[in-house]
Structures are given as C-alpha cells and as structure tokens.
Design an enzyme around this catalytic site. Structure first.
Site, PDB file in Angstrom:
ATOM      1  N   GLU A 398      37.177  -1.155   0.754  1.00  0.00           N
ATOM      2  CA  GLU A 398      37.592  -0.323   1.726  1.00  0.00           C
ATOM      3  C   GLU A 398      37.754   1.098   1.446  1.00  0.00           C
ATOM      4  O   GLU A 398      36.962   2.098   1.800  1.00  0.00           O
ATOM      5  CB  GLU A 398      38.572  -0.691   2.508  1.00  0.00           C
ATOM      6  CG  GLU A 398      38.372  -1.664   3.574  1.00  0.00           C
ATOM      7  CD  GLU A 398      38.117  -3.318   3.077  1.00  0.00           C
ATOM      8  OE1 GLU A 398      38.675  -3.278   1.772  1.00  0.00           O
ATOM      9  OE2 GLU A 398      37.510  -4.072   3.518  1.00  0.00           O
ATOM     10  N   HIS A 467      45.731  -9.625  10.170  1.00  0.00           N
ATOM     11  CA  HIS A 467      44.608  -9.617  10.781  1.00  0.00           C
ATOM     12  C   HIS A 467      44.736  -9.308  12.636  1.00  0.00           C
ATOM     13  O   HIS A 467      43.831  -9.567  13.080  1.00  0.00           O
ATOM     14  CB  HIS A 467      43.700 -11.074  10.530  1.00  0.00           C
ATOM     15  CG  HIS A 467      43.192 -11.151   9.260  1.00  0.00           C
ATOM     16  ND1 HIS A 467      44.044 -11.492   8.482  1.00  0.00           N
ATOM     17  CD2 HIS A 467      41.994 -11.147   8.769  1.00  0.00           C
ATOM     18  CE1 HIS A 467      43.646 -11.781   7.321  1.00  0.00           C
ATOM     19  NE2 HIS A 467      42.140 -11.387   7.485  1.00  0.00           N
TER      20      HIS A 467
END
Ligand SMILES: Cc1ncc(C[n+]2csc(CCOP(=O)(O)OP(=O)(O)O)c2C)c(N)n1
Ligand SMILES: [Mg+2]
Length: 509
Positions: A398, A467
């Site tokens: 990322e 998540h």
C-alpha cells in the site's frame, strides 16, 4: 545554461561540478553567518553523481531527491541564486521561501522536489515512470537517494514495482557509507546495494561515484535503456561526504579526520581536472577561466539571494489547496425523470466508467482491481475496455503504490488508488500526509495533486477489526487533503465525478 550546451562534454561536467562545490561552500559560510534558517545538508564530495546523471536528462525528465538535494537541483539546471534564496527563506527562492534546504522545487526544469523524509522520492520516481508509460512521453524518472534509504521499505516496494512494469526509471543510490552517523556496513545484511537491484530483476551496476566520467557513462546506458523500453536500472555510486551530515553538526565521533582527509584527496573535481590536463583536453588557462567565471556567478547569486525580500505573512497559508479546487461545473442530473434505485458501488462505477472513457490520463491501481474487477466490484468490466496499464493489479504494498500514485500525479496523469479494504489506507499514511497532501503547498502551487484514494466502508459483514475500519475523522484533520463520505448513491456518483476532475487529492470513502 544555454539549451544548446552539451551537458555531457568534459568541460561542461567540470563546470557543473565546480558550480555545485562553490555554491555549497558559500552556503556553508552563510550558515555560519546565520543566514540560513533550518538545516543545510551539503553535497560536497558527491558532485560527480548529480552531474554525471543529469548530463543525460532533458527538462521533461523528472528527478526526485532527498534532504541532500542542492547538487541535484543545480545539475538539473536551477540557477544558483534561486537555490541560495530558498535557503535564506526569500520569496525569490525556488520554493518561494517556504521550504528551505530540504524542500527544493522547480518543476519547470523537471526538478520535482526534494523530501525531508527519507524514501518517498524512490516511489515518486517510479510514478514518473508510470506516467511515461501511460502518456507514452519518452520521459524518464530519476530518484537520487542515500545508502540509508536503501534500507527503507520505499526502496524495496519501489524497485519491485518498477521491475515488474518495466518502468523507465533510474534509481541512483549515493552510497556515502553513512546515514547520519551510522555506517552502512553495520545496518546492511548484504552491503552491496547493486546486488539488491539484481535481486529484484533489474539491471544494476556499481560505479565509482567520485569518477564523473564513469557515472556519466553508466547513466547514459541506463537512460538509453529506459527510453528504449528496457526498464529500470539501479546505479550504486560509491562516494563520501567530506563535510558533516549537516552544517553545524559534529563530525568526528563516528569517523576520523584521517578518513575524511583520505577521501578529500579523492576529490571528483580535482580528478577530472587532472584527466583533462593529462589528456590535452583542456589547459590551465581555460580551467582557471572557468573557475573565475563560476566564482563570479556564485558571488552574484549570493548577492541576489541576500538582497531578496522575505515572503509576506499573508502568503504563508496559500497553496494548501489548488485555486481551481472545484471541478468545472456540471449540470446536476435531472430529478424530474423517474428515480433509479442503485447501490453506492454501482453509482461510483458509473462515474469511474464515464470519466475513464473521457480522460485517457486516468489509471487505477489496487489489489485485484484488474480482471477481477475489485474487491467490491468497483472496477467491474473496465479491464476489458482499457487493459492492464490503466487497470493495474499491484503487489501488496500500500505504501508503495500510494507513493507511486503521488509521483504519477506530479507528472501529468490522474491516478486512482482503490484500497482492497479501507483499513489498509493506514499502511500508506506517510505518503498521503507528508507527500500527497503537502505537495501543492511545498511546490507553491506549481504541482497539482489529482489523486483519488478510495475504499469501501460500512460493508456490513462480519469482517472484524482489521477489515471494518473507516477512520475518516482522523484523515479530515490533514490540511491539503479532501475527505469525502457520501450519504446517498446520487451524491456518491456526483462527488466521485468531481473528485476525478478537480486538482486536489481526495480520500473518498
Ligand atoms: C523516514 C526518515 N527517517 C529518519 C530521518 C532522519 N534522517 C535524516 S537524514 C538521515 C540519514 C540519511 O542517510 P542516507 O539516506 O544515507 O543519506 P545521506 O545523508 O548519507 O546523504 C536520517 C536518518 C528522515 N529524514 N526520514
Ligand atoms: Mg548516506
């Protein structure tokens, strides 16, 4: 420098190195006089590297550098007066006095900036390479960084991405053997940086960084390879800085005076001078005249800088956002026609589909956003239309692809980063806050940052704590970044269209 000057002629290499040396020595004196606000990391001893590499670059080629960037700016063509004025905090400085030594910007000549954070320049150069791929511009991206940066995650993520996509990039590691006071040998499991490039599958070479002709030759090959579609090169230049890490810092707790003297004797400028004289390529008289010319130029630059005014207080907060922060006005969709019931995802997919068809500079990066169409069908169907370069499946890095997106936005494309889960934005926060959000400010509005970062929140299944995050309240605190959380599919479509047409970075959740 005249556009017709042959930058790689030996005499020109001599002139450029000498300019860097004389300007740095003048700056060191200015630091002692208290003229420089903030840090001053000089490039003394390393002049051959910037000079040899930049000899092959045009204005359109983009260089990205780090805290020790004065030499890169000068070799790329910055006027010494602009550099000095910047360090003195004056409005005539290359960053209008708001940056100082570690934040040098001159996008007009392809000097895309120096960063006070070690590492991001590597990712941004990869981003310039990605823009070159999308725009087919032939432009090359170059990162200059130290041995310290070669241990940073940005190095590994950047090299890997450049290698897989064969990006036209040069990674130039200036191995001066120390990161502040820490010897590279003590923090490297394998002390060959060049070997790391080979491990990532790219051409790599180690050169004597104090030999400008060797650097110039290696860089020439690497630039040709990059322009010919042969992909990136890592060049490890072995060198030494012969002044302290930064002016005013102590120097002999971690190395000896004898070490420094030995390396001073290997001065790249004296070495080239000897070569020119021994091979009859120049004469004492000619080299003396260049020396006098550069000394006069340095003095004039200093005078210009010291006489320049400070920026006004009112300008301190300008350029945090682009002036044209709002997208061109578009008619709101008619509400008189029959209403449609669609999901947030479908609404944003419509916006992205329309804008990608209209604007060939848009590309999307993320994990599984290619053929698969995204974790939440955010790019469904687009791969078949636009192909892999514009719908780019990434490695799981990322920080790496967000940093790359920043560099791409600085060089003419419009990246969309699609996070697989919004929680993972946190892995890239340094790139978002310190680079993407601050770039317009640091470059005094000359660089735009049209980056769209997006992720899905409120997804409503039992994904648990890694998540299910959203964190938008935190991101909303950072100047330079717009945070969007639409509350209806209609808003989502309109706001995504706006995000894809405005010049500021948007985090769209
Ligand atoms: C991410 C990050 N960590 C720490 C620092 C503090 N710092 C500034 S320069 C420097 C040393 C960098 O060494 P190197 O990359 O070898 O460059 P050099 O100074 O030798 O040219 C450090 C640790 C920083 N600026 N950024
Ligand atoms: Mg170093």
């Amino acid at each position: 420098m005249s556009p017709h000057t042959n930058k790689s002629s030996p005499l020109q290499l001599y002139r450029t190195m000498l300019t860097i040396r004389m300007v740095e020595e003048r700056l060191a004196k200015s630091h002692q006089r208290g003229l420089i606000h903030g840090a001053c990391h000089t490039y003394v001893g390393q002049e051959a590297i910037a000079t040899g590499v930049c000899a092959h670059l045009h204005n359109a080629d983009a260089i990205f550098s780090t805290h020790r960037g004065h030499g890169h700016a000068l070799a790329k063509g910055m006027e010494p007066g602009q550099l000095m004025a910047e360090l003195f905090g004056r409005e005539t400085g290359c960053s209008r006095g708001r940056g100082g030594s570690m934040h040098l910007f001159a996008p007009e000549i392809g000097m895309m900036g120096t960063s006070g954070i070690v590492g991001p320049c590597i990712l941004q150069a990869a981003g310039a390479g990605y823009s070159s791929l999308i725009l087919k511009s032939g432009q090359v991206g170059v990162a200059f960084f130290g041995d310290g940066a070669a241990n940073n995650g940005a190095f590994h993520e950047g090299l890997n991405m450049a290698s897989i996509w064969k990006l036209p990039v040069l990674f130039v590691c200036e191995n001066n053997q120390f990161a502040t006071e820490v010897p590279f040998a003590s923090v490297a499991g394998n002390s060959s940086v060049a070997a790391r490039g080979a491990a990532y599958g790219m051409a790599s070479i180690e050169v004597d960084g104090n030999d400008v002709l060797a650097v110039e030759a290696a860089a020439g090959e690497a630039v040709t390879r990059a322009r010919d579609g042969g992909g990136p090169t890592l060049i490890e230049c072995t060198t030494y800085r012969t002044r302290a890490h930064a002016e005013g810092m102590g120097d002999f707790t971690y190395r000896t005076r004898e070490d420094v003297e030995q390396w001073r004797a290997r001065c790249p400028i004296a070495r080239l001078k000897k070569h020119l004289l021994e091979h009859g390529l120049s004469s004492d008289a000619q080299l003396d005249s260049i020396e006098q010319e550069v000394a006069a130029l340095t003095e004039a630059a200093h005078e210009f800088a010291e006489k320049s005014a400070y920026p006004t207080a009112e300008s301190a907060t300008s350029h945090v956002y682009a002036v044209s922060a709002n997208a061109p006005h578009r008619e709101a969709p008619s509400t008189s026609s029959a209403t449609r019931e669609i999901t947030f995802m479908k609404a944003t997919l419509e916006a992205l589909t329309e804008e990608m068809a209209r604007n060939p500079k848009i590309f999307v990066m993320g994990e599984g956003i290619g053929v698969r169409g995204g974790n939440f069908a955010t790019t469904s169907g687009l791969f078949a239309v636009h192909g892999a370069a514009r719908l780019r499946d990434t490695p799981i890095c990322e920080r790496g692809f967000v940093g790359l997106a920043g560099g791409a936005a600085m060089t003419g494309t419009r990246p969309v980063v699609d996070f697989m889960f919004a929680d993972f934005v946190l892995d890239s926060v340094g790139e978002i806050v310190n680079q993407i959000a601050k770039m317009q400010y640091m470059s005094s509005g000359r660089l735009k940052m049209p980056v769209l970062l997006r992720g899905c929140i409120g997804i409503g299944h039992a994904a648990a704590t890694h998540h299910s995050g959203s964190y938008y309240s935190m991101y909303a605190h950072f100047p330079g970044l717009r945070v969007v959380v639409p509350s209806s599919p209609r808003d989502a479509k309109g706001l995504l269209m706006t995000a894809l047409t405005c010049d500021v970075p948007v985090l769209f959740l």
